[in-house]
Write a protein that holds these residues in place. Structure first.
Motif, short mmCIF file in Angstrom:
data_model
loop_
_atom_site.label_atom_id
_atom_site.label_comp_id
_atom_site.label_asym_id
_atom_site.label_seq_id
_atom_site.Cartn_x
_atom_site.Cartn_y
_atom_site.Cartn_z
N THR A 32 20.02 -84.00 17.81
CA THR A 32 19.95 -82.77 18.60
C THR A 32 20.70 -82.84 19.91
N GLY A 33 21.01 -84.06 20.37
CA GLY A 33 21.45 -84.19 21.75
C GLY A 33 20.24 -84.38 22.65
N PRO A 34 20.41 -84.28 23.98
CA PRO A 34 19.31 -84.61 24.88
C PRO A 34 18.13 -83.66 24.80
N ILE A 35 18.36 -82.40 24.45
CA ILE A 35 17.25 -81.46 24.29
C ILE A 35 16.84 -81.43 22.83
N ALA A 36 15.63 -81.90 22.55
CA ALA A 36 15.15 -81.90 21.17
C ALA A 36 14.75 -80.50 20.72
N ALA A 37 14.03 -79.77 21.60
CA ALA A 37 13.51 -78.47 21.21
C ALA A 37 13.22 -77.61 22.44
N VAL A 38 13.36 -76.32 22.24
CA VAL A 38 12.83 -75.33 23.17
C VAL A 38 11.51 -74.87 22.57
N VAL A 39 10.42 -75.06 23.28
CA VAL A 39 9.08 -74.86 22.73
C VAL A 39 8.42 -73.65 23.40
N VAL A 40 7.87 -72.76 22.58
CA VAL A 40 7.26 -71.53 23.08
C VAL A 40 5.81 -71.47 22.62
N ASP A 41 4.89 -71.33 23.57
CA ASP A 41 3.48 -71.10 23.22
C ASP A 41 3.33 -69.69 22.68
N CYS A 42 2.55 -69.53 21.64
CA CYS A 42 2.36 -68.20 21.07
C CYS A 42 1.00 -68.12 20.38
N VAL A 43 0.60 -66.91 20.04
CA VAL A 43 -0.67 -66.67 19.35
C VAL A 43 -0.47 -66.71 17.84
N ASP A 44 0.67 -66.18 17.37
CA ASP A 44 0.90 -66.03 15.93
C ASP A 44 2.28 -66.55 15.56
N PRO A 45 2.39 -67.83 15.20
CA PRO A 45 3.70 -68.38 14.84
C PRO A 45 4.37 -67.65 13.67
N ARG A 46 3.59 -67.16 12.72
CA ARG A 46 4.20 -66.46 11.59
C ARG A 46 4.88 -65.17 12.05
N ALA A 47 4.24 -64.45 12.95
CA ALA A 47 4.85 -63.23 13.48
C ALA A 47 6.10 -63.57 14.29
N MET A 48 6.04 -64.66 15.06
CA MET A 48 7.22 -65.07 15.82
C MET A 48 8.36 -65.48 14.89
N ALA A 49 8.03 -66.13 13.77
CA ALA A 49 9.06 -66.50 12.80
C ALA A 49 9.73 -65.27 12.23
N ARG A 50 8.95 -64.24 11.95
CA ARG A 50 9.54 -63.01 11.41
C ARG A 50 10.47 -62.36 12.43
N PHE A 51 10.02 -62.27 13.68
CA PHE A 51 10.84 -61.60 14.69
C PHE A 51 12.09 -62.42 15.01
N TRP A 52 11.90 -63.69 15.41
CA TRP A 52 13.03 -64.48 15.86
C TRP A 52 13.95 -64.89 14.72
N VAL A 60 23.05 -77.92 14.43
CA VAL A 60 23.40 -78.65 15.64
C VAL A 60 22.52 -78.16 16.79
N GLY A 61 22.37 -79.02 17.80
CA GLY A 61 21.63 -78.63 18.98
C GLY A 61 20.13 -78.65 18.77
N PRO A 62 19.39 -78.11 19.75
CA PRO A 62 17.93 -78.19 19.72
C PRO A 62 17.30 -77.27 18.70
N TYR A 63 16.06 -77.56 18.38
CA TYR A 63 15.23 -76.66 17.58
C TYR A 63 14.58 -75.63 18.50
N LEU A 64 14.17 -74.52 17.92
CA LEU A 64 13.35 -73.52 18.61
C LEU A 64 12.01 -73.52 17.90
N GLU A 65 10.95 -73.89 18.64
CA GLU A 65 9.64 -74.09 18.03
C GLU A 65 8.60 -73.19 18.69
N PHE A 66 7.82 -72.52 17.87
CA PHE A 66 6.72 -71.67 18.34
C PHE A 66 5.41 -72.34 17.95
N LEU A 67 4.62 -72.71 18.94
CA LEU A 67 3.37 -73.44 18.70
C LEU A 67 2.18 -72.55 19.02
#
Length: 246
Positions: A130-150, A174-181
């Motif tokens: 990924t390079g130096p940034i592994a992931a951009v992490v976002v706190d959320c209530v509903d990861p499934r809904a965030m997956a649909r939108f993003w 390539v690059g970081p992951y985008l993760e909704f937790l």
């Protein structure tokens, strides 16, 4: 039509200092093309068609409050020794240890000089490229809904979705992951950290914004006035901006 995450936007009282911190933390360079400070890999700015995710630090007149950010960065390491070396390097740059209720975990939770939380992860094979940034992490209530939108808002590929997390990454791998937790608390105040998205060259920002509205995005007025980007919120209220492609 598609959008791609191109930078993590961080608001800071001392923008140049925070920009320099992140550039040195990641082994990147800091550029000041205007009022903001951009941290990215060495070699100069890559606008208007960036190939990776950088960090853009924007000066604001308000200092950060004690409220925990709902968006943070996870940094990758190659070994236990590298993790320890990186933590020491970050401490020397002005980072400090913070307790966000993590308990006993194999990663280290730190904050930048203005209190923005981030994690230095233990070595994980999934983040090996990924390079130096592994992931951009976002706190959320509903990861499934965030997956649909993003997953529809961007052209990034959905790698995993469960009740507890959703994981996306650039289609080029390539690059970081985008993760909704999933977290138990809901968003209540504006964040100091958000994502900026960019249309591809030749695509129209207004048309992309209209498409995002159909997906559940709402307009956001932060007092930005007449600017060449559009401020929006996703269905859970996470702020993000759609930049001009040129």
């Amino acid at each position: 039509m598609a959008l791609r995450p191109v930078q993590v936007n961080i608001k800071a009282f001392d923008g140049p200092a925070v920009g320099r911190f992140w550039a040195e933390a990641l082994g990147w360079s800091a550029y000041s093309p205007g009022v903001t400070t951009y941290a990215g890999p060495a070699g100069g700015l890559v606008w208007p068609d960036p190939v990776g995710v950088g960090i853009d630090v924007v000066p604001v007149p308000e200092a950060r409050t004690a409220t925990k950010n709902r968006v943070h960065l996870d940094l990758a390491t190659r070994s236990a020794a590298h993790q320890a070396e990186l933590v020491a390097h970050l401490e020397a740059l002005g980072a400090r240890h913070v307790d966000v209720g993590q308990g006993e975990v194999p990663w280290v939770v730190l904050a930048d000089p203005e209190g923005n939380e981030f994690c230095v992860l233990e070595p994980r094979e999934v983040y090996g490229d990924t390079g130096p940034i592994a992931a951009v992490v976002v706190d959320c209530v509903d990861p499934r809904a965030m997956a649909r939108f993003w997953g529809t808002a961007t052209d990034w590929t959905l790698h995993e979705v469960t009740d507890d997390q959703a994981v996306l990454r650039s289609a080029e791998g390539v690059g970081p992951y985008l993760e909704f937790l999933r977290t138990p608390d809901v968003k209540s105040v504006p964040d100091r950290v958000h994502l900026d998205l960019l249309p591809y060259p030749g695509d129209d920002r207004a048309a992309e914004v209209a498409r995002l509205h159909t997906l559940g995005a709402t307009d956001l007025d932060l007092g930005q006035g007449d600017v060449p980007w559009t401020c929006l919120s996703d269905p859970e209220g996470h702020e993000f901006c759609v930049l001009s492609p040129s």
